[in-house]
Design a protein around this motif. Structure first.
Motif, short mmCIF file in Angstrom:
data_model
loop_
_atom_site.label_atom_id
_atom_site.label_comp_id
_atom_site.label_asym_id
_atom_site.label_seq_id
_atom_site.Cartn_x
_atom_site.Cartn_y
_atom_site.Cartn_z
N THR A 35 -3.53 39.28 5.92
CA THR A 35 -4.77 39.91 5.32
C THR A 35 -4.48 40.11 3.79
OG1 THR A 35 -4.40 42.06 6.08
CG2 THR A 35 -5.81 40.81 7.48
N LYS A 36 -3.22 40.63 3.57
CA LYS A 36 -2.97 40.68 2.19
C LYS A 36 -2.80 39.43 1.45
CE LYS A 36 0.57 43.30 -0.56
NZ LYS A 36 1.67 44.00 -0.40
N GLN A 83 -1.31 42.43 9.12
CA GLN A 83 -1.50 42.96 7.83
C GLN A 83 -1.10 42.10 6.53
OE1 GLN A 83 -2.98 45.96 7.11
NE2 GLN A 83 -3.32 46.02 9.33
N TRP A 105 1.04 43.45 14.64
CA TRP A 105 0.23 44.11 13.71
C TRP A 105 0.76 43.96 12.04
CZ3 TRP A 105 1.92 48.17 10.32
CH2 TRP A 105 0.79 48.97 9.78
N GLN A 106 2.02 43.87 12.19
CA GLN A 106 2.53 43.39 10.66
C GLN A 106 2.43 42.13 10.51
OE1 GLN A 106 6.77 44.20 11.41
NE2 GLN A 106 6.61 46.67 11.22
#
Length: 375
Positions: A278-279, A275, A271-272
């Motif tokens: 996507t950032k 994220q 998940w990290q």
């Protein structure tokens, strides 16, 4: 933190010692009001200010009920610290003892109705009898010492004393009376059965099956390299090409494949990483729009970059779902189903083409198929 639903459901416990004082916390009203299913018992609790903090009657003790003229002795099975109730063991064929049908263990009585058994004492013979009489002595008033926390066991402990008893002790004297210490009930040790053929013996468990590789004696020397998974798989098919120590277990080389992919740490790491990816993608879109403003303000360019970024995420999500759909075999299953339908339709058409009807008087050929009349 208030009492949880699980603590309220399992409030009746068989623990002898007090490990915490969570039973003094308030109970949320919605847990007591319900609604409840048909046949489900409704939990009951007392006000926090009326609850007993230090319990002197615990599972394993023997008590009698107040105003019981026969003095029947009951064994305590469980205690409910939220409702100040004591659950006695179920006894059959006992006079004046009616088990509670809703409880699987026995009858539930208030804490204030119980008198703790101190012990059995000999009393002088009564009347014409010459033998001493043995009677049960119960405590009508109990006091306790200052509680302290046992760090080794992880529970609170104190000593309990009987200040007043019924009946009075044979050696009772108002001037020289001293309180009687009541020991805590002893818990029976758990007996472990002998291992069966389906159990693993201790010598097999303690057997050393893996010896780790020897490390260098100094920190300046390089550490030994761990073989990769590819080298291990190659050694299985071509042992002459890659030689690995035979005593090393397979788990050393396949620890990634054998580990649980659904562990919490791995889920959090994935998940990290998502994220962060996507950032970084959003920053790339914003940087590309800033490089070519074409008469727009930076705010408008950032808004358009954010919209493109969201559309890209939606498209990537669709592609990911399609990839999962293809990997789990849904696409191949759909192709097999289409081929099966095509074969079925081809067989049906072939049967219709090869269909031949026998001549019969009830058959009429259509006009288009009738032979032309000859003059």
């Amino acid at each position: 933190m208030p009492i949880t639903a699980r603590e309220l459901s399992y409030a009746a416990k068989t623990q002898v010692f007090t490990r915490n004082f969570r039973h003094l916390l308030p109970v949320p009203r919605f847990l007591v009001r319900g609604p409840f299913m048909h046949g489900q018992s409704k939990p009951k609790d007392t006000k926090p200010k009326d609850r007993i903090k230090f319990w002197n009657i615990v599972p394993g003790d023997f008590v009698k009920l107040r105003n019981d003229s026969k003095g029947t002795v009951h064994e305590v099975h469980k205690i409910n610290k939220l409702s100040n109730r004591v659950i006695l063991k179920r006894e059959i064929n006992k006079a004046n003892y009616v088990p509670d049908a809703r409880s699987g263990s026995g009858v539930s009585v208030p804490y204030s109705q119980c008198q703790l058994l101190v012990g059995k004492y000999e009393y002088p013979p009564e009347g014409s009898s010459t033998e001493p009489k043995v009677q049960n002595v119960f405590a009508t008033r109990i006091t306790s010492s200052e509680p302290y926390f046992n760090r080794k066991g992880g529970y609170w402990i104190w000593r309990r004393y009987a200040v007043n008893t019924t009946p009075r002790l044979p050696s009772y004297s108002a001037d020289k009376f001293s309180s009687i210490r009541i020991p805590w009930p002893k818990t029976n040790a758990v007996t472990r059965p002998d291992p069966s053929p389906y159990d693993t013996t201790a010598d097999v468990v303690n057997e050393v099956t893996y010896t780790p590789p020897s490390l260098p004696s100094t920190l300046l020397s390089p550490a030994p390299r761990v073989p990769s998974e590819h080298e291990y798989i190659t050694s299985l098919s071509k042992p002459e090409k890659v030689s690995l120590p035979k005593e090393a277990p397979v788990e050393v080389y396949l620890h990634k494949e054998l580990s649980n992919p659904h562990a919490r740490a791995k889920k959090q790491a994935r998940w990290q990483a998502y994220q962060a990816r996507t950032k970084a993608l959003l920053e790339e879109f914003i940087k590309a729009e800033y490089a070519n403003l074409a008469g727009r303000t930076k705010r408008e360019a950032r808004t358009e970059a954010t919209w493109k970024w969201q559309q890209r995420l939606v498209q990537d999500r669709k592609e990911e779902l399609k990839r999962r759909w293809r990997n789990r075999g849904a696409e191949a299953r759909l192709e097999r189903k289409a081929q099966r339908k095509a074969r079925k339709m081809a067989k049906r058409n072939e049967k219709l083409r090869n269909l031949v009807l026998a001549d019969a008087p009830n058959q009429v050929a259509p006009p288009s198929r009738r032979p032309a009349a000859t003059a």
